[in-house]
Design an enzyme around this catalytic site. Structure first.
Site, PDB file in Angstrom:
ATOM      1  N   GLU A  53     -23.652 -55.995  -6.256  1.00 41.54           N
ATOM      2  CA  GLU A  53     -22.763 -56.355  -7.273  1.00 41.54           C
ATOM      3  C   GLU A  53     -21.577 -55.274  -7.160  1.00 41.54           C
ATOM      4  O   GLU A  53     -20.415 -55.958  -7.443  1.00 41.54           O
ATOM      5  CB  GLU A  53     -23.584 -55.742  -8.620  1.00 41.54           C
ATOM      6  CG  GLU A  53     -24.717 -56.928  -8.834  1.00 41.54           C
ATOM      7  CD  GLU A  53     -24.227 -58.371  -9.158  1.00 41.54           C
ATOM      8  OE1 GLU A  53     -23.093 -58.580  -9.394  1.00 41.54           O
ATOM      9  OE2 GLU A  53     -24.952 -59.312  -9.327  1.00 41.54           O
ATOM     10  N   ASP A  71     -17.554 -59.376 -15.582  1.00 35.25           N
ATOM     11  CA  ASP A  71     -18.722 -58.533 -15.231  1.00 35.25           C
ATOM     12  C   ASP A  71     -18.066 -57.149 -14.997  1.00 35.25           C
ATOM     13  O   ASP A  71     -16.988 -56.605 -14.684  1.00 35.25           O
ATOM     14  CB  ASP A  71     -19.190 -58.983 -13.966  1.00 35.25           C
ATOM     15  CG  ASP A  71     -19.850 -60.285 -14.072  1.00 35.25           C
ATOM     16  OD1 ASP A  71     -20.280 -60.826 -15.096  1.00 35.25           O
ATOM     17  OD2 ASP A  71     -19.839 -60.906 -12.869  1.00 35.25           O
TER      18      ASP A  71
END
Length: 148
Positions: A53, A71
């Site tokens: 991520e 995000d």
């Protein structure tokens, strides 16, 4: 004067970059914060998730034009569902947190929000990167040699 300008730029770049954890440093930190085995999720799976991520970067951000969300942080927690950035239309803010709090070098709040995410029915499957890179794979390499 030129030296001061260069020094200022260097300090600014360090501040913008944030903390990029070393692999074992992050493993020890996540273990200390109660992530190993949380909701049945191994520390190695959390480490794999964080690697894919954010590459262990606390200041990572990624804009999603489709729903105009972003995000944030080491776990790339989304502003549509989990945090408030003041810009995402229809945001839920289920973690009751500012998205900027997820960008801090101290990842305590990011961990608390990640724990909230996995309490939902999707669990760790809420993260696309985990499904693509970690699910049903040997993830032991992410904690190997860390003594955790």
């Amino acid at each position: 004067m030129k030296v001061l300008v260069i020094l200022g730029l260097v300090l600014l770049s360090v501040m913008v970059q944030g903390k990029v954890f070393e692999r074992c440093e992050l493993a020890r930190t996540l273990k200390r914060l109660g992530m190993d085995g949380y909701r049945g999720i191994s520390l190695a799976n959390w480490m794999c998730l964080a690697k894919w991520e954010s590459d262990y970067n606390t200041r990572a951000t990624n804009y999603n034009p489709g729903d105009q969300s972003t995000d944030y942080g080491i776990f790339q927690i989304n502003s549509h569902y989990w945090c408030n950035n003041g810009r995402t239309p229809g945001a839920v803010n289920a973690c009751h947190i500012s998205c900027n709090a997820l960008l801090q070098d101290d990842i305590t709040q990011a961990v608390a929000c990640a724990k909230r995410v996995v309490r939902d029915p999707q669990g760790i499957r809420a993260w696309v990167a985990w499904k693509a890179h970690c699910q049903n794979r040997d993830v032991s390499q992410y904690v190997q040699g860390c003594g955790v």
